[in-house]
Design an enzyme around this catalytic site. Structure first.
Site, mmCIF file in Angstrom:
data_model
loop_
_atom_site.group_PDB
_atom_site.id
_atom_site.type_symbol
_atom_site.label_atom_id
_atom_site.label_comp_id
_atom_site.label_asym_id
_atom_site.label_seq_id
_atom_site.Cartn_x
_atom_site.Cartn_y
_atom_site.Cartn_z
ATOM 1 N N CYS A 162 -9.129 -13.078 18.354
ATOM 2 C CA CYS A 162 -9.769 -11.918 18.938
ATOM 3 C C CYS A 162 -10.983 -11.343 18.373
ATOM 4 O O CYS A 162 -11.173 -11.514 17.127
ATOM 5 C CB CYS A 162 -8.784 -10.750 18.937
ATOM 6 S SG CYS A 162 -6.893 -11.039 19.148
ATOM 7 N N ARG A 165 7.167 0.117 2.034
ATOM 8 C CA ARG A 165 6.961 -0.980 2.731
ATOM 9 C C ARG A 165 5.864 -1.729 2.475
ATOM 10 O O ARG A 165 4.755 -1.371 1.899
ATOM 11 C CB ARG A 165 6.818 -0.432 4.390
ATOM 12 C CG ARG A 165 5.876 0.605 4.604
ATOM 13 C CD ARG A 165 6.295 1.222 5.596
ATOM 14 N NE ARG A 165 5.181 2.225 6.284
ATOM 15 C CZ ARG A 165 4.649 3.358 5.764
ATOM 16 N NH1 ARG A 165 5.315 3.857 4.478
ATOM 17 N NH2 ARG A 165 3.685 4.001 6.307
ATOM 18 N N ARG A 169 0.801 -1.233 -0.135
ATOM 19 C CA ARG A 169 -0.045 -0.129 0.076
ATOM 20 C C ARG A 169 0.816 1.145 0.066
ATOM 21 O O ARG A 169 0.454 2.097 -0.501
ATOM 22 C CB ARG A 169 -0.926 -0.116 1.411
ATOM 23 C CG ARG A 169 -1.367 1.466 1.593
ATOM 24 C CD ARG A 169 -2.683 1.169 2.374
ATOM 25 N NE ARG A 169 -3.614 0.211 1.723
ATOM 26 C CZ ARG A 169 -4.300 -0.817 2.105
ATOM 27 N NH1 ARG A 169 -4.503 -0.742 3.774
ATOM 28 N NH2 ARG A 169 -5.082 -1.572 1.638
ATOM 29 N N TYR A 170 1.972 1.254 0.702
ATOM 30 C CA TYR A 170 2.707 2.468 1.090
ATOM 31 C C TYR A 170 4.027 2.133 0.097
ATOM 32 O O TYR A 170 4.483 1.258 -0.211
ATOM 33 C CB TYR A 170 3.206 2.424 2.468
ATOM 34 C CG TYR A 170 2.089 2.563 3.447
ATOM 35 C CD1 TYR A 170 1.514 3.933 3.502
ATOM 36 C CD2 TYR A 170 1.670 1.555 4.233
ATOM 37 C CE1 TYR A 170 0.193 3.953 4.219
ATOM 38 C CE2 TYR A 170 0.640 1.780 5.201
ATOM 39 C CZ TYR A 170 0.038 3.121 5.385
ATOM 40 O OH TYR A 170 -0.818 3.268 6.104
ATOM 41 N N ASP A 200 -7.816 3.854 9.963
ATOM 42 C CA ASP A 200 -7.285 3.222 8.828
ATOM 43 C C ASP A 200 -8.416 3.531 7.669
ATOM 44 O O ASP A 200 -9.291 3.013 7.739
ATOM 45 C CB ASP A 200 -7.130 1.518 8.796
ATOM 46 C CG ASP A 200 -5.777 0.970 8.202
ATOM 47 O OD1 ASP A 200 -5.599 1.599 7.049
ATOM 48 O OD2 ASP A 200 -5.191 0.187 8.510
ATOM 49 N N CYS A 255 -11.312 -8.967 15.719
ATOM 50 C CA CYS A 255 -9.945 -8.819 14.468
ATOM 51 C C CYS A 255 -10.531 -8.344 13.341
ATOM 52 O O CYS A 255 -11.562 -8.524 12.792
ATOM 53 C CB CYS A 255 -9.679 -10.245 14.250
ATOM 54 S SG CYS A 255 -8.265 -10.491 13.047
ATOM 55 N N ASP A 268 -11.731 -0.996 13.233
ATOM 56 C CA ASP A 268 -12.152 -0.966 11.784
ATOM 57 C C ASP A 268 -13.622 -1.248 11.617
ATOM 58 O O ASP A 268 -13.989 -2.109 12.283
ATOM 59 C CB ASP A 268 -11.134 -1.777 10.956
ATOM 60 C CG ASP A 268 -10.117 -1.163 10.579
ATOM 61 O OD1 ASP A 268 -9.651 0.101 10.694
ATOM 62 O OD2 ASP A 268 -9.075 -1.957 10.724
ATOM 63 N N CYS A 285 -3.693 -18.021 14.527
ATOM 64 C CA CYS A 285 -3.235 -17.373 15.711
ATOM 65 C C CYS A 285 -3.333 -18.020 16.983
ATOM 66 O O CYS A 285 -3.993 -19.031 16.824
ATOM 67 C CB CYS A 285 -4.085 -15.867 15.944
ATOM 68 S SG CYS A 285 -4.298 -14.836 14.638
ATOM 69 N N LYS A 316 -3.196 4.356 7.173
ATOM 70 C CA LYS A 316 -3.324 4.864 8.416
ATOM 71 C C LYS A 316 -3.300 6.319 8.373
ATOM 72 O O LYS A 316 -2.315 7.074 8.176
ATOM 73 C CB LYS A 316 -2.296 4.487 9.533
ATOM 74 C CG LYS A 316 -2.138 2.847 9.643
ATOM 75 C CD LYS A 316 -1.137 2.483 10.270
ATOM 76 C CE LYS A 316 -0.968 0.859 10.555
ATOM 77 N NZ LYS A 316 -0.826 0.113 8.929
ATOM 78 N N ARG A 338 -8.873 -8.795 10.355
ATOM 79 C CA ARG A 338 -8.661 -9.883 9.404
ATOM 80 C C ARG A 338 -9.239 -11.003 9.652
ATOM 81 O O ARG A 338 -9.098 -12.072 9.160
ATOM 82 C CB ARG A 338 -7.273 -10.201 9.218
ATOM 83 C CG ARG A 338 -6.400 -9.036 9.014
ATOM 84 C CD ARG A 338 -4.938 -9.235 8.063
ATOM 85 N NE ARG A 338 -4.402 -8.141 7.755
ATOM 86 C CZ ARG A 338 -3.221 -7.514 8.568
ATOM 87 N NH1 ARG A 338 -2.792 -8.351 9.566
ATOM 88 N NH2 ARG A 338 -2.785 -6.416 8.454
HETATM 89 C C1 LIG Z 1 0.121 -0.846 8.880
HETATM 90 C C2 LIG Z 1 0.590 -1.204 7.602
HETATM 91 C C3 LIG Z 1 1.876 -0.946 7.316
HETATM 92 C C4 LIG Z 1 2.807 -0.507 8.222
HETATM 93 O O1 LIG Z 1 2.604 1.092 8.560
HETATM 94 P P1 LIG Z 1 3.405 1.791 9.530
HETATM 95 O O2 LIG Z 1 2.709 3.196 9.635
HETATM 96 O O3 LIG Z 1 4.923 1.780 9.073
HETATM 97 O O4 LIG Z 1 3.587 1.099 10.869
HETATM 98 C C5 LIG Z 1 2.427 -1.443 5.957
HETATM 99 N N1 LIG Z 1 1.379 -1.861 5.033
HETATM 100 C C6 LIG Z 1 -0.030 -1.913 5.370
HETATM 101 C C7 LIG Z 1 -0.893 -2.392 4.533
HETATM 102 C C8 LIG Z 1 -0.375 -1.590 6.672
HETATM 103 O O5 LIG Z 1 -1.702 -1.720 6.827
HETATM 104 S S1 SF4 Z 2 -6.142 -9.289 15.971
HETATM 105 FE FE1 SF4 Z 2 -6.627 -11.070 14.485
HETATM 106 S S2 SF4 Z 2 -4.733 -11.491 13.469
HETATM 107 FE FE2 SF4 Z 2 -4.239 -10.354 15.405
HETATM 108 S S3 SF4 Z 2 -3.856 -11.939 17.030
HETATM 109 FE FE3 SF4 Z 2 -6.267 -11.522 17.154
HETATM 110 S S4 SF4 Z 2 -7.029 -12.783 15.828
HETATM 111 FE FE4 SF4 Z 2 -5.027 -12.877 15.285
#
Ligand SMILES: *Cc1c(COP(=O)(O)O)cnc(C)c1O
Ligand code: SF4
Length: 394
Positions: A156, A143, A139-140, A357, A159, A320, A152, A364, A161
Protein backbone atom coordinates in the site's frame (compact mmCIF):
# COMPACT_ATOMS: atom_id res chain seq x y z
CA UNK A 1 -18.15 24.72 16.23
CA UNK A 2 -21.03 27.10 16.81
CA UNK A 3 -24.24 25.12 17.21
CA UNK A 4 -26.08 26.85 14.40
CA UNK A 5 -23.19 25.90 12.20
CA UNK A 6 -23.55 22.28 13.25
CA UNK A 7 -27.20 22.35 12.20
CA UNK A 8 -26.39 23.94 8.84
CA UNK A 9 -23.59 21.44 8.28
CA UNK A 10 -25.99 18.61 9.00
CA UNK A 11 -28.49 19.93 6.48
CA UNK A 12 -25.68 20.05 3.95
CA UNK A 13 -24.76 16.48 4.85
CA UNK A 14 -28.30 15.25 4.28
CA UNK A 15 -28.25 16.90 0.87
CA UNK A 16 -24.87 15.45 0.11
CA UNK A 17 -25.98 11.96 1.04
CA UNK A 18 -29.13 12.08 -1.00
CA UNK A 19 -27.60 13.73 -4.04
CA UNK A 20 -24.36 11.76 -4.35
CA UNK A 21 -24.78 9.13 -7.04
CA UNK A 22 -23.20 5.77 -6.37
CA UNK A 23 -20.73 4.79 -8.99
CA UNK A 24 -22.42 2.41 -11.37
CA UNK A 25 -19.16 1.26 -12.93
CA UNK A 26 -18.59 -2.38 -12.18
CA UNK A 27 -15.13 -3.88 -11.73
CA UNK A 28 -13.97 -5.87 -14.73
CA UNK A 29 -14.05 -9.61 -14.92
CA UNK A 30 -10.50 -10.81 -15.26
CA UNK A 31 -11.28 -12.43 -18.61
CA UNK A 32 -11.97 -8.93 -19.94
CA UNK A 33 -8.33 -7.98 -19.37
CA UNK A 34 -6.06 -9.18 -22.18
CA UNK A 35 -3.24 -10.03 -19.75
CA UNK A 36 -5.51 -12.51 -17.92
CA UNK A 37 -7.91 -13.67 -20.59
CA UNK A 38 -6.43 -17.18 -20.78
CA UNK A 39 -6.01 -17.73 -17.04
CA UNK A 40 -7.57 -20.91 -15.72
CA UNK A 41 -10.22 -20.15 -13.05
CA UNK A 42 -8.51 -22.60 -10.70
CA UNK A 43 -5.26 -20.65 -11.05
CA UNK A 44 -7.10 -17.40 -10.48
CA UNK A 45 -8.47 -18.76 -7.20
CA UNK A 46 -5.03 -20.02 -6.10
CA UNK A 47 -3.38 -17.49 -3.78
CA UNK A 48 0.09 -18.67 -4.75
CA UNK A 49 -0.71 -18.05 -8.40
CA UNK A 50 -1.94 -14.56 -7.44
CA UNK A 51 1.28 -13.85 -5.52
CA UNK A 52 3.48 -15.16 -8.28
CA UNK A 53 1.69 -13.08 -10.89
CA UNK A 54 1.62 -9.82 -9.02
CA UNK A 55 2.14 -6.80 -11.23
CA UNK A 56 5.66 -5.55 -10.60
CA UNK A 57 6.64 -3.68 -13.76
CA UNK A 58 5.44 -0.77 -15.82
CA UNK A 59 5.11 -3.05 -18.84
CA UNK A 60 2.71 -5.38 -17.05
CA UNK A 61 0.69 -2.58 -15.51
CA UNK A 62 0.31 -0.85 -18.87
CA UNK A 63 -1.61 -3.86 -20.09
CA UNK A 64 -4.21 -3.29 -17.37
CA UNK A 65 -4.50 0.49 -17.03
CA UNK A 66 -3.43 3.61 -18.91
CA UNK A 67 -0.54 5.13 -16.93
CA UNK A 68 -0.04 8.82 -16.20
CA UNK A 69 3.44 10.44 -16.34
CA UNK A 70 3.43 10.74 -12.51
CA UNK A 71 2.78 7.02 -12.24
CA UNK A 72 5.46 6.12 -14.79
CA UNK A 73 7.98 8.14 -12.80
CA UNK A 74 6.79 6.65 -9.52
CA UNK A 75 7.07 3.07 -10.75
CA UNK A 76 10.58 3.70 -12.04
CA UNK A 77 11.71 5.03 -8.67
CA UNK A 78 9.87 2.57 -6.40
CA UNK A 79 12.34 -0.24 -6.14
CA UNK A 80 13.61 -2.00 -3.06
CA UNK A 81 11.51 -1.30 0.02
CA UNK A 82 7.81 -0.95 -0.72
CA UNK A 83 8.34 -1.69 -4.40
CA UNK A 84 5.22 -2.01 -6.51
CA UNK A 85 3.33 -5.29 -6.16
CA UNK A 86 -0.32 -5.49 -7.18
CA UNK A 87 -2.28 -8.72 -7.04
CA UNK A 88 -4.13 -9.54 -10.27
CA UNK A 89 -7.31 -9.63 -8.14
CA UNK A 90 -6.79 -6.03 -6.99
CA UNK A 91 -5.81 -4.97 -10.53
CA UNK A 92 -9.25 -5.97 -11.84
CA UNK A 93 -10.85 -3.56 -9.37
CA UNK A 94 -8.87 -0.57 -10.65
CA UNK A 95 -10.62 1.84 -12.97
CA UNK A 96 -8.34 1.80 -16.05
CA UNK A 97 -9.34 5.31 -17.15
CA UNK A 98 -9.42 7.21 -13.86
CA UNK A 99 -6.07 8.26 -12.35
CA UNK A 100 -7.96 9.19 -9.16
CA UNK A 101 -9.49 5.74 -8.73
CA UNK A 102 -9.21 5.06 -4.98
CA UNK A 103 -7.88 1.54 -5.50
CA UNK A 104 -5.40 2.72 -8.05
CA UNK A 105 -3.98 5.40 -5.78
CA UNK A 106 -3.41 2.89 -2.99
CA UNK A 107 -1.47 0.55 -5.28
CA UNK A 108 0.37 2.49 -7.99
CA UNK A 109 3.40 4.55 -6.92
CA UNK A 110 3.57 8.18 -8.01
CA UNK A 111 6.46 10.64 -8.09
CA UNK A 112 5.10 12.45 -4.96
CA UNK A 113 6.21 9.49 -2.84
CA UNK A 114 9.80 10.55 -3.27
CA UNK A 115 9.27 14.03 -1.86
CA UNK A 116 9.74 14.42 1.87
CA UNK A 117 7.05 16.67 3.36
CA UNK A 118 7.41 18.83 6.46
CA UNK A 119 7.41 16.90 9.76
CA UNK A 120 7.68 13.57 7.96
CA UNK A 121 9.76 10.80 9.51
CA UNK A 122 11.04 7.35 8.64
CA UNK A 123 9.55 5.78 11.75
CA UNK A 124 6.97 8.30 13.02
CA UNK A 125 5.56 6.02 15.73
CA UNK A 126 9.06 5.24 17.06
CA UNK A 127 8.42 1.51 16.82
CA UNK A 128 12.09 0.70 16.41
CA UNK A 129 12.90 2.52 19.66
CA UNK A 130 10.21 0.59 21.56
CA UNK A 131 11.46 -2.76 20.32
CA UNK A 132 13.08 -4.65 23.21
CA UNK A 133 13.89 -7.74 21.09
CA UNK A 134 13.69 -8.43 17.35
CA UNK A 135 10.14 -8.66 15.88
CA UNK A 136 8.50 -7.17 18.98
CA UNK A 137 7.17 -3.68 19.75
CA UNK A 138 6.21 -3.14 23.38
CA UNK A 139 4.53 0.20 23.97
CA UNK A 140 1.46 -0.39 26.11
CA UNK A 141 1.50 -2.05 29.52
CA UNK A 142 -0.48 -5.20 28.71
CA UNK A 143 -0.01 -5.82 24.99
CA UNK A 144 2.61 -6.16 22.31
CA UNK A 145 2.90 -6.04 18.57
CA UNK A 146 4.68 -9.00 17.00
CA UNK A 147 5.99 -8.33 13.49
CA UNK A 148 5.83 -11.76 11.92
CA UNK A 149 6.99 -10.99 8.39
CA UNK A 150 7.98 -8.08 6.19
CA UNK A 151 6.03 -9.27 3.14
CA UNK A 152 2.52 -8.28 2.08
CA UNK A 153 0.21 -9.38 -0.72
CA UNK A 154 0.11 -5.84 -2.06
CA UNK A 155 2.23 -2.89 -1.00
CA UNK A 156 0.00 0.00 0.00
CA UNK A 157 1.45 3.32 -1.01
CA UNK A 158 0.39 4.89 2.30
CA UNK A 159 2.02 2.20 4.46
CA UNK A 160 3.26 3.39 7.85
CA UNK A 161 5.83 0.60 7.98
CA UNK A 162 7.32 1.35 4.60
CA UNK A 163 10.75 1.38 6.25
CA UNK A 164 10.29 -2.35 6.88
CA UNK A 165 8.01 -3.95 4.35
CA UNK A 166 8.85 -4.99 0.83
CA UNK A 167 10.28 -7.79 -1.22
CA UNK A 168 13.62 -9.02 -0.05
CA UNK A 169 15.13 -12.18 1.32
CA UNK A 170 13.91 -12.81 4.81
CA UNK A 171 15.25 -15.35 7.27
CA UNK A 172 12.62 -18.03 7.66
CA UNK A 173 14.21 -20.09 10.38
CA UNK A 174 11.64 -21.09 12.95
CA UNK A 175 13.96 -19.86 15.70
CA UNK A 176 13.66 -16.26 14.62
CA UNK A 177 10.88 -15.60 17.15
CA UNK A 178 12.67 -17.27 20.07
CA UNK A 179 13.76 -14.01 21.69
CA UNK A 180 10.26 -12.59 21.31
CA UNK A 181 8.67 -15.64 22.93
CA UNK A 182 11.21 -15.55 25.76
CA UNK A 183 10.34 -11.88 26.29
CA UNK A 184 6.63 -12.73 26.49
CA UNK A 185 7.33 -15.47 29.02
CA UNK A 186 9.39 -13.13 31.17
CA UNK A 187 6.79 -10.33 31.18
CA UNK A 188 3.73 -11.50 33.00
CA UNK A 189 1.89 -8.21 32.48
CA UNK A 190 1.52 -8.93 28.77
CA UNK A 191 -1.86 -10.50 28.16
CA UNK A 192 -2.52 -9.47 24.55
CA UNK A 193 -0.42 -10.22 21.45
CA UNK A 194 -1.12 -8.64 18.10
CA UNK A 195 0.52 -10.60 15.30
CA UNK A 196 1.08 -8.24 12.41
CA UNK A 197 3.84 -7.29 9.97
CA UNK A 198 3.93 -6.96 6.99
CA UNK A 199 1.12 -9.41 6.59
CA UNK A 200 1.33 -12.57 8.72
CA UNK A 201 -1.09 -14.39 6.42
CA UNK A 202 1.55 -14.38 3.72
CA UNK A 203 3.35 -17.04 5.73
CA UNK A 204 2.53 -20.67 5.06
CA UNK A 205 -0.25 -22.19 7.19
CA UNK A 206 2.30 -24.32 9.08
CA UNK A 207 4.43 -21.30 9.95
CA UNK A 208 1.41 -19.36 11.18
CA UNK A 209 0.28 -22.32 13.23
CA UNK A 210 3.70 -22.81 14.77
CA UNK A 211 3.84 -19.13 15.76
CA UNK A 212 0.33 -19.23 17.23
CA UNK A 213 1.25 -22.34 19.22
CA UNK A 214 4.34 -20.63 20.61
CA UNK A 215 2.35 -17.58 21.68
CA UNK A 216 -0.44 -19.74 23.13
CA UNK A 217 2.13 -21.73 25.10
CA UNK A 218 2.75 -18.63 27.23
CA UNK A 219 0.18 -19.13 29.95
CA UNK A 220 -0.55 -15.47 30.72
CA UNK A 221 -1.40 -14.58 27.10
CA UNK A 222 -5.18 -14.51 26.99
CA UNK A 223 -5.92 -12.44 23.89
CA UNK A 224 -4.52 -13.08 20.42
CA UNK A 225 -5.23 -11.11 17.30
CA UNK A 226 -3.93 -11.06 13.77
CA UNK A 227 -3.57 -7.90 11.68
CA UNK A 228 -3.88 -8.62 7.97
CA UNK A 229 -5.00 -7.05 4.72
CA UNK A 230 -5.38 -10.27 2.71
CA UNK A 231 -9.20 -10.39 2.90
CA UNK A 232 -9.04 -7.10 0.97
CA UNK A 233 -6.02 -7.44 -1.32
CA UNK A 234 -5.83 -11.23 -1.76
CA UNK A 235 -9.07 -12.87 -0.56
CA UNK A 236 -7.96 -16.14 -2.21
CA UNK A 237 -5.53 -16.53 0.70
CA UNK A 238 -8.43 -17.25 3.05
CA UNK A 239 -8.64 -20.95 2.33
CA UNK A 240 -10.60 -23.74 4.04
CA UNK A 241 -7.31 -25.06 5.34
CA UNK A 242 -6.27 -21.73 6.88
CA UNK A 243 -9.66 -21.18 8.47
CA UNK A 244 -9.81 -24.71 9.91
CA UNK A 245 -6.38 -24.25 11.41
CA UNK A 246 -7.19 -20.84 12.96
CA UNK A 247 -10.43 -22.19 14.37
CA UNK A 248 -8.47 -24.66 16.52
CA UNK A 249 -6.89 -21.76 18.41
CA UNK A 250 -10.09 -19.88 19.16
CA UNK A 251 -10.47 -17.21 20.44
CA UNK A 252 -8.56 -15.31 17.77
CA UNK A 253 -9.63 -11.86 16.66
CA UNK A 254 -8.64 -10.27 13.39
CA UNK A 255 -8.06 -6.70 12.27
CA UNK A 256 -8.45 -6.12 8.56
CA UNK A 257 -7.85 -2.93 6.60
CA UNK A 258 -10.60 -1.62 4.31
CA UNK A 259 -10.30 1.94 3.02
CA UNK A 260 -13.00 2.33 0.39
CA UNK A 261 -16.44 0.85 -0.39
CA UNK A 262 -15.12 -0.43 -3.75
CA UNK A 263 -12.89 -2.84 -1.83
CA UNK A 264 -15.97 -4.68 -0.64
CA UNK A 265 -16.61 -7.18 -3.41
CA UNK A 266 -18.32 -10.56 -3.56
CA UNK A 267 -14.89 -12.11 -3.26
CA UNK A 268 -13.75 -10.11 -0.22
CA UNK A 269 -17.14 -10.66 1.40
CA UNK A 270 -16.70 -14.37 0.88
CA UNK A 271 -13.29 -14.29 2.60
CA UNK A 272 -14.72 -12.33 5.52
CA UNK A 273 -17.67 -14.74 5.76
CA UNK A 274 -15.33 -17.72 6.00
CA UNK A 275 -13.42 -16.09 8.83
CA UNK A 276 -16.50 -14.94 10.70
CA UNK A 277 -18.20 -18.32 10.27
CA UNK A 278 -15.11 -19.87 11.86
CA UNK A 279 -15.71 -17.73 14.94
CA UNK A 280 -13.12 -15.04 14.22
CA UNK A 281 -14.50 -11.56 14.98
CA UNK A 282 -13.37 -9.02 12.38
CA UNK A 283 -12.59 -5.35 12.93
CA UNK A 284 -11.49 -2.83 10.32
CA UNK A 285 -8.70 -0.33 10.68
CA UNK A 286 -9.19 2.34 8.06
CA UNK A 287 -6.64 5.00 7.16
CA UNK A 288 -8.03 8.43 6.36
CA UNK A 289 -6.65 9.20 2.90
CA UNK A 290 -6.97 12.40 0.89
CA UNK A 291 -9.06 11.99 -2.24
CA UNK A 292 -9.83 8.37 -1.32
CA UNK A 293 -12.13 8.34 1.70
CA UNK A 294 -12.00 11.91 3.03
CA UNK A 295 -15.61 12.75 2.20
CA UNK A 296 -18.16 12.06 4.96
CA UNK A 297 -20.57 10.28 2.62
CA UNK A 298 -17.87 7.89 1.40
CA UNK A 299 -16.63 7.07 4.88
CA UNK A 300 -20.21 6.61 6.08
CA UNK A 301 -20.99 4.25 3.23
CA UNK A 302 -17.79 2.31 3.88
CA UNK A 303 -18.67 1.87 7.56
CA UNK A 304 -22.22 0.79 6.72
CA UNK A 305 -21.07 -1.64 4.04
CA UNK A 306 -18.57 -3.12 6.50
CA UNK A 307 -21.37 -3.89 8.95
CA UNK A 308 -23.21 -5.70 6.15
CA UNK A 309 -20.27 -8.08 5.79
CA UNK A 310 -20.00 -8.40 9.59
CA UNK A 311 -16.84 -6.34 9.94
CA UNK A 312 -16.97 -3.92 12.87
CA UNK A 313 -15.28 -0.58 12.15
CA UNK A 314 -12.55 -0.35 14.81
CA UNK A 315 -10.26 2.59 14.09
CA UNK A 316 -9.93 5.38 11.59
CA UNK A 317 -6.28 6.45 11.60
CA UNK A 318 -5.03 9.88 10.81
CA UNK A 319 -2.42 9.15 8.11
CA UNK A 320 0.91 9.00 9.97
CA UNK A 321 3.60 11.51 9.02
CA UNK A 322 5.70 8.86 7.37
CA UNK A 323 8.07 9.95 4.62
CA UNK A 324 6.54 10.28 1.17
CA UNK A 325 2.87 10.29 2.19
CA UNK A 326 2.10 14.00 2.15
CA UNK A 327 -0.17 13.59 -0.86
CA UNK A 328 -2.35 11.24 1.21
CA UNK A 329 -2.62 13.30 4.38
CA UNK A 330 -5.66 15.44 5.22
CA UNK A 331 -5.95 18.10 7.89
CA UNK A 332 -7.09 16.67 11.25
CA UNK A 333 -10.26 18.80 10.95
CA UNK A 334 -11.34 16.60 8.03
CA UNK A 335 -11.28 13.53 10.27
CA UNK A 336 -13.11 15.29 13.10
CA UNK A 337 -15.77 16.42 10.66
CA UNK A 338 -16.20 12.86 9.42
CA UNK A 339 -16.69 11.65 12.99
CA UNK A 340 -19.21 14.45 13.57
CA UNK A 341 -21.16 13.09 10.63
CA UNK A 342 -21.09 9.49 11.75
CA UNK A 343 -22.08 9.63 15.43
CA UNK A 344 -25.83 9.95 15.74
CA UNK A 345 -26.37 9.93 12.01
CA UNK A 346 -25.93 6.21 11.61
CA UNK A 347 -25.74 2.97 13.62
CA UNK A 348 -23.41 3.23 16.57
CA UNK A 349 -21.72 0.04 15.39
CA UNK A 350 -20.72 1.95 12.25
CA UNK A 351 -18.81 4.52 14.30
CA UNK A 352 -15.15 3.66 14.90
CA UNK A 353 -12.66 5.63 16.98
CA UNK A 354 -10.62 8.24 15.14
CA UNK A 355 -7.04 8.18 16.41
CA UNK A 356 -3.71 9.87 15.89
CA UNK A 357 -0.72 7.68 16.65
CA UNK A 358 1.26 10.15 18.76
CA UNK A 359 4.43 10.99 16.79
CA UNK A 360 7.49 9.85 18.68
CA UNK A 361 5.77 6.86 20.27
CA UNK A 362 2.73 8.28 22.07
CA UNK A 363 0.46 5.45 21.03
CA UNK A 364 -3.06 5.82 19.72
CA UNK A 365 -4.77 8.98 20.94
CA UNK A 366 -8.53 9.26 20.35
CA UNK A 367 -9.75 12.51 18.85
CA UNK A 368 -13.13 13.67 17.71
CA UNK A 369 -15.81 16.30 18.02
CA UNK A 370 -16.31 17.86 21.41
CA UNK A 371 -19.74 17.18 22.89
CA UNK A 372 -19.08 18.78 26.27
CA UNK A 373 -19.82 22.51 25.97
CA UNK A 374 -19.14 23.31 29.59
CA UNK A 375 -18.48 21.53 32.81
CA UNK A 376 -19.06 22.89 36.27
CA UNK A 377 -19.56 21.33 39.68
CA UNK A 378 -22.38 18.82 39.31
CA UNK A 379 -23.35 20.08 35.88
CA UNK A 380 -22.44 19.18 32.34
CA UNK A 381 -23.70 21.15 29.38
CA UNK A 382 -23.70 18.88 26.36
CA UNK A 383 -24.71 19.06 22.75
CA UNK A 384 -26.10 16.20 20.73
CA UNK A 385 -25.42 15.24 17.13
CA UNK A 386 -27.99 17.79 15.92
CA UNK A 387 -26.38 20.62 17.85
CA UNK A 388 -29.18 20.78 20.43
CA UNK A 389 -28.10 21.58 23.97
CA UNK A 390 -28.82 19.44 27.03
CA UNK A 391 -27.87 19.78 30.65
CA UNK A 392 -26.99 16.76 32.73
CA UNK A 393 -27.05 17.22 36.48
CA UNK A 394 -24.98 14.89 38.61
C1 LIG B 1 -1.94 -0.39 17.78
C2 LIG B 1 -0.96 -1.02 18.62
C3 LIG B 1 -1.34 -1.97 19.57
C4 LIG B 1 -2.78 -2.39 19.77
O1 LIG B 1 -3.53 -1.32 20.24
P1 LIG B 1 -5.10 -1.46 20.52
O2 LIG B 1 -5.56 -0.08 20.80
O3 LIG B 1 -5.25 -2.39 21.68
O4 LIG B 1 -5.70 -2.04 19.28
C5 LIG B 1 -0.36 -2.51 20.35
N1 LIG B 1 0.94 -2.14 20.23
C6 LIG B 1 1.33 -1.21 19.34
C7 LIG B 1 2.76 -0.82 19.28
C8 LIG B 1 0.39 -0.61 18.50
O5 LIG B 1 0.78 0.29 17.61
S1 SF4 C 1 -0.47 -1.05 5.02
FE1 SF4 C 1 1.69 -1.73 4.88
S2 SF4 C 1 1.83 -3.50 6.23
FE2 SF4 C 1 -0.35 -3.17 5.81
S3 SF4 C 1 -0.81 -4.47 4.03
FE3 SF4 C 1 -0.32 -2.45 3.25
S4 SF4 C 1 1.89 -2.52 2.81
FE4 SF4 C 1 1.42 -4.25 4.15
Amino acid sequence: MNNNLVVIENQKLQQEITTQPRSTKRPRDYQQISLYKDVNPLDWEDWRWQIKHRIRTKEELEQVIKLTPEEEQGIKKASGRLSMAITPYWATLIDPEDPNCPLRRQAVPVAFEFAVGPHEMIDPCAEDRDSPVPHLVHRYPDRVLLLATEHCAMYCRHCTRRRLVGEHEEGSSSSRFDAAIEYLKANRKIRDVLISGGDPLLLEDEEIESLIQKVRSVSHIEFLRIGTRVPVTLPQRVTENLVTMLKKYSPIWMSVHFNHPKEITKRSKNACDMLTDAGIPLGSQTVLLKGINDRPYIMRRLMQELLKIRVRPYYIYQCDPVRGTQHFRTPVAVGINIMEKLRGHTSGYAVPTYVIDGPGGGGKIPIGPNYILSQAKGKYVLRNYKGKIYTYLE
